[in-house]
Motif scaffolding. Structure first.
Motif, short mmCIF file in Angstrom:
data_model
loop_
_atom_site.label_atom_id
_atom_site.label_comp_id
_atom_site.label_asym_id
_atom_site.label_seq_id
_atom_site.Cartn_x
_atom_site.Cartn_y
_atom_site.Cartn_z
N LEU A 170 27.36 5.25 -9.71
CA LEU A 170 26.39 4.71 -10.66
C LEU A 170 26.30 3.20 -10.57
CD1 LEU A 170 27.19 6.95 -13.78
CD2 LEU A 170 25.47 7.29 -12.01
N ASN A 171 26.58 2.65 -9.38
CA ASN A 171 26.46 1.21 -9.16
C ASN A 171 25.05 0.96 -8.63
OD1 ASN A 171 26.76 -1.50 -8.43
ND2 ASN A 171 28.92 -1.20 -7.93
N TYR A 172 24.07 0.96 -9.55
CA TYR A 172 22.68 0.91 -9.14
C TYR A 172 22.30 -0.44 -8.54
CZ TYR A 172 22.22 5.27 -11.69
OH TYR A 172 22.36 6.57 -12.11
N SER A 173 23.02 -1.49 -8.86
CA SER A 173 22.72 -2.78 -8.24
C SER A 173 23.11 -2.78 -6.77
CB SER A 173 23.46 -3.90 -8.98
OG SER A 173 24.87 -3.73 -8.88
N ARG A 174 23.91 -1.79 -6.35
CA ARG A 174 24.28 -1.64 -4.95
C ARG A 174 23.81 -0.27 -4.42
NH1 ARG A 174 28.32 -5.12 -3.08
NH2 ARG A 174 28.12 -7.12 -4.14
N LEU A 219 19.76 5.22 -3.32
CA LEU A 219 19.81 5.58 -1.92
C LEU A 219 19.59 7.07 -1.67
CD1 LEU A 219 20.13 4.25 0.82
CD2 LEU A 219 22.58 4.74 0.71
N ARG A 220 20.00 7.93 -2.59
CA ARG A 220 19.84 9.36 -2.32
C ARG A 220 18.38 9.77 -2.19
NH1 ARG A 220 18.66 12.62 -6.70
NH2 ARG A 220 18.92 11.71 -8.79
N PHE A 221 17.47 8.98 -2.78
CA PHE A 221 16.05 9.28 -2.63
C PHE A 221 15.58 9.05 -1.19
CE2 PHE A 221 15.30 8.02 -7.35
CZ PHE A 221 15.92 9.20 -7.74
N LEU A 222 16.39 8.36 -0.41
CA LEU A 222 16.02 8.05 0.98
C LEU A 222 16.50 9.13 1.95
CD1 LEU A 222 14.65 5.77 2.65
CD2 LEU A 222 16.93 4.76 2.96
N ILE A 223 17.21 10.14 1.49
CA ILE A 223 17.80 11.13 2.38
C ILE A 223 16.78 11.78 3.33
CG2 ILE A 223 18.87 13.42 2.41
CD1 ILE A 223 20.69 12.53 0.18
N PRO A 224 15.57 12.16 2.88
CA PRO A 224 14.62 12.72 3.84
C PRO A 224 14.28 11.76 4.98
CG PRO A 224 13.93 13.23 1.61
CD PRO A 224 15.06 12.26 1.49
N SER A 225 14.14 10.48 4.67
CA SER A 225 13.86 9.50 5.73
C SER A 225 15.10 9.23 6.58
CB SER A 225 13.36 8.19 5.11
OG SER A 225 12.10 8.37 4.50
N TRP A 280 13.65 0.58 -15.21
CA TRP A 280 14.99 1.00 -14.79
C TRP A 280 15.02 1.30 -13.29
CZ3 TRP A 280 16.56 6.57 -14.41
CH2 TRP A 280 17.90 6.71 -14.03
N GLN A 281 14.02 2.01 -12.79
CA GLN A 281 13.99 2.35 -11.37
C GLN A 281 13.86 1.10 -10.50
OE1 GLN A 281 14.31 5.36 -9.91
NE2 GLN A 281 14.52 6.51 -11.80
N ARG A 282 13.01 0.19 -10.91
CA ARG A 282 12.81 -1.02 -10.11
C ARG A 282 13.95 -2.03 -10.30
NH1 ARG A 282 8.57 -2.22 -7.41
NH2 ARG A 282 8.84 -4.45 -7.77
N GLY A 283 14.81 -1.76 -11.26
CA GLY A 283 15.97 -2.61 -11.43
C GLY A 283 17.10 -2.28 -10.48
N MET A 284 16.96 -1.19 -9.74
CA MET A 284 18.00 -0.80 -8.79
C MET A 284 17.89 -1.65 -7.52
SD MET A 284 17.90 3.34 -9.09
CE MET A 284 18.03 4.16 -10.68
N GLY A 285 18.99 -1.82 -6.84
CA GLY A 285 18.98 -2.57 -5.59
C GLY A 285 19.45 -4.00 -5.77
N MET A 286 19.33 -4.75 -4.70
CA MET A 286 19.88 -6.11 -4.66
C MET A 286 18.79 -7.17 -4.66
SD MET A 286 23.05 -5.47 -2.01
CE MET A 286 23.68 -7.15 -2.25
N GLY A 287 17.66 -6.89 -5.29
CA GLY A 287 16.60 -7.88 -5.39
C GLY A 287 15.30 -7.40 -4.81
N ILE A 341 22.11 -2.03 2.70
CA ILE A 341 22.47 -0.65 2.38
C ILE A 341 23.50 -0.10 3.36
CG2 ILE A 341 20.28 -0.14 1.26
CD1 ILE A 341 19.34 1.25 3.73
N SER A 342 23.62 -0.74 4.52
CA SER A 342 24.60 -0.30 5.51
C SER A 342 25.96 -0.94 5.31
CB SER A 342 24.10 -0.60 6.93
OG SER A 342 22.88 0.04 7.20
N THR A 343 26.00 -2.12 4.70
CA THR A 343 27.26 -2.87 4.61
C THR A 343 27.71 -3.18 3.19
OG1 THR A 343 26.09 -5.00 4.79
CG2 THR A 343 26.82 -3.95 6.85
N ARG A 344 26.78 -3.16 2.22
CA ARG A 344 27.13 -3.61 0.88
C ARG A 344 26.88 -2.58 -0.21
NH1 ARG A 344 24.54 -9.44 -0.01
NH2 ARG A 344 26.07 -9.42 -1.71
#
Length: 650
Positions: A405-409, A454-460, A377-384, A397-400
């Protein structure tokens, strides 16, 4: 700005505030009297927690470098208070009066630091801002208002309803580290939730939400403080604003999450580590830094990445021998701080690193099948996950990106300003800038190859905001002042234009999703009415709370947002209900499943038909058929609302 002008400004703000409250009260009570008292009490309690934590940190670290120097002290103090709350929970002593006594004792021990802070506050002056700094400040004030409205509204964020604030609610009501064997998140390290438990115990839900608002402001202030170690005031202020106006920070769905908590501790720890380049590797700063590292490990397992960033700073900042000694000492102290969670997990679940390493440790309520489902499930997130996808990831992540809960985006988006300015930081040849770039890159790569939520990226993102400030400073050094001013104005206009172009910004600032919370915050709508239209399951919970005896236990199917349910219950940790379906699969048939539920002490079942339609498609038809057979032939319907049905077990 001198002290006299500063006093005039403060007085003007106070007069305007009183006038606004008066006008609103003439139309309709701003907030019902009980709510006003509750908010005032909560605010004072949160201020007391921050005052004590900062004074405690100052006593340990020494006097700070202005307000930005107090934030690392605050982080150290909060970490110690969080660890203290964990200890109280282990002793079954999470009680409001005990926590107030603890805060009073710590305030007495640190009274000199408290008077120092109050003197600083009284003598503080507001700096002279130009037009650009004023504009950036106004943008941050607008962002603060959005976050304030988010945090004053009753809790509706899914993750907080499942665990981020639900676990603290249970701990505070029980007074101990209450065993929750079926909630995976309650059996991972959760120092962030321990801080919420501390505040919840003395200030309730309102206090926890206000505490989160203060952490957002603190994280933005920490970004400014870290940026000031690299650049002048103007680009540092711009860096803080870039972090503050991130759509994820403004999104009400992230209220009381722990990613901002981790960002706050990461950036403040980085400030301490960088200051050690000049002040040396003395134990007075090394020990607090190690405590922060260990505390972050206890926030979530993925905090190993921020800890690697701190290690990088230590190794890059001093000669190899001194850096290595500091590294060893930091790791050992951090592990000591983290050990209580290992002990707790071993005692509660039989796996010290629950739910990891399930093939090595015989833990409870978790197996390799569920672990594989979670990873998938976790690795299914994102656009490929192809090479091209990784190369395009910063742009995507900046434009699309899209929230909801739109995990594909990525379930969110990142402001394009970062993509514009961060590359300019590469022009800097300073060693500390290179270290910061590597730290941000490590965090981004780790996020890219794991869960691209994306929220997991907040520290970075906090580090990227600092690098954006460095890039802006590099730009100012290479062009004339007029050209730089024009570029800065253009960037600010681009940021403002996103309010009208991007739904990610329009939602919190301009659209109905922001206005949706104003009535309940201003008292034009009751809390109950707001929750009934905001949370699908609230009406059912309200019915259960009013009609079923307190001791009755509820077994929930396809529903896990249990924050407002005032009865003991079983619920899956995930909306996807992997633990539930493992129980179904192991039962074999509906009759066995019914006896299993009944044998565990549950007399009632709640089924969310809407979510069942969505998530049941993930599982084998034969398992879904068993669950359907249970619902249709072995349960007696009692009450239905909002597509949730309450059953009794026949």
């Amino acid at each position: 700005m001198n002290g006299k002008r500063s006093g005039v400004l403060v007085a003007a703000i106070w007069v305007i505030l009183i006038w606004v409250l008066f006008v609103v009260h003439q139309q309709k009570p701003f907030i019902q009297e009980g709510h006003t008292i509750d908010f005032a009490r909560s605010l004072l309690a949160v201020l007391a927690v921050f005052l004590v934590s900062t004074s405690l940190g100052l006593r340990i670290l020494g006097s700070g470098r202005g307000a930005t120097g107090m934030l690392p002290a605050c982080a150290v103090g909060l970490a110690l208070l969080g660890l203290g709350t964990l200890a109280l929970g282990a002793l079954g002593a999470i009680r409001p009066y005990i926590i107030w006594i603890l805060l009073a004792v710590l305030a007495g021990v640190s009274y000199r630091q408290i008077t120092f802070m109050l003197r600083r506050l009284v003598s503080a002056t507001i700096p002279d801002f130009g037009v650009l700094e004023t504009t950036v400040t106004i943008v941050m004030i607008a962002a603060t208002i959005v976050c304030l409205i988010n945090c004053l509204a009753p809790l509706t964020a899914n993750d907080a309803l499942v665990y981020h604030l639900n676990i603290p609610r249970i701990y505070a009501s029980s007074g101990e580290l209450f065993r929750l064997p079926h909630n995976v998140y309650a059996n991972m390290p959760h120092n962030g939730e321990m801080l919420y438990t501390l505040v919840y115990s003395v200030a309730g839900e309102t206090g926890a939400r206000v505490f989160y608002l203060f952490l957002i402001i603190g994280a933005a202030g920490a970004v400014y403080g870290l940026a000031r170690r690299f650049v002048e005031r103007r680009p540092a202020l711009f860096a803080a604003s870039i972090f503050f106006v991130q759509p994820l920070i403004l999104d009400h769905r992230t209220v009381c999450n722990i990613d901002v908590v981790l960002a706050f501790f990461y950036v403040t720890a980085a400030v301490i580590a960088l200051d050690m380049w000049k002040r040396g590797m003395g134990m007075r700063r090394l020990v607090p830094l190690a405590v922060l590292a260990g505390f972050m490990l206890g926030v979530k397992y993925t905090a190993i990445v921020p800890c690697l960033g701190l290690i990088l700073i230590l190794l890059a900042g001093r000669p190899k021998r001194a850096g290595f000694r500091a590294l060893v000492a930091t790791i050992l102290i951090a592990l000591v701080v983290f050990v209580p969670w290992i002990i707790k997990n071993e005692g509660f679940m039989g796996n010290p690193f629950y739910p990891l390493m399930e093939t090595t440790f015989d833990g409870q309520n978790w197996d390799t099948v569920q672990g594989s489902q979670l990873i998938g499930w976790q690795r299914g997130m994102g656009m490929g996950r192809g090479v091209t996808d990784y190369l395009l990831l910063p742009l995507n992540i900046s434009t699309r990106g899209k929230p909801g809960l739109n995990y594909s985006r990525f379930d969110g988006t990142m402001t394009p300003i970062l993509l514009m300015l961060v590359p300019l930081a590469l022009l800097s040849r300073r060693r500390r800038t290179t270290v910061l770039i590597v730290m941000a890159a490590i965090g981004f790569v780790f996020w890219a190859v794991t869960s691209q939520q994306l929220r997991f990226l907040i520290p970075s993102i906090a580090l990227l905001a600092v690098l954006a400030g460095v890039g802006l400073s590099n730009l100012s050094n290479r062009v004339g002042s007029k050209a730089f001013g024009a570029v800065l104005i253009l960037i600010i206009l681009i940021e403002i234009s996103t309010l009208f172009v991007s739904d990610q910004y329009r939602r919190p600032f301009l659209s109905s999703s922001f206005a949706d919370r104003l009535p309940v915050v201003t008292g034009l709508e009751t809390r109950k009415a707001y929750l009934e239209r905001s949370i699908q399951s609230f009406t059912m919970y309200d019915y259960i709370n009013r009609t079923l005896p307190e001791h009755e236990r509820i077994f929930m199917i396809w529903e896990n947002r249990g924050y407002y349910l005032e009865r003991p219950y079983f619920a899956d940790s995930f909306f996807e209900a992997s633990a539930l379906m493992r129980i179904v699969s192991r039962s074999g048939d509906a009759e066995a499943l019914k006896h299993r539920i009944r044998g565990a002490g549950y007399s009632y079942v709640v089924v969310n038909g809407l979510l069942g339609e969505v998530f049941s498609r993930r599982y084998p038809p034969e398992d879904v058929a068993v669950l359907d057979d249970l619902i249709e032939n072995h349960l007696k319907p009692l009450h239905t609302t909002n597509r949730l049905t309450l059953y009794s077990i026949e």
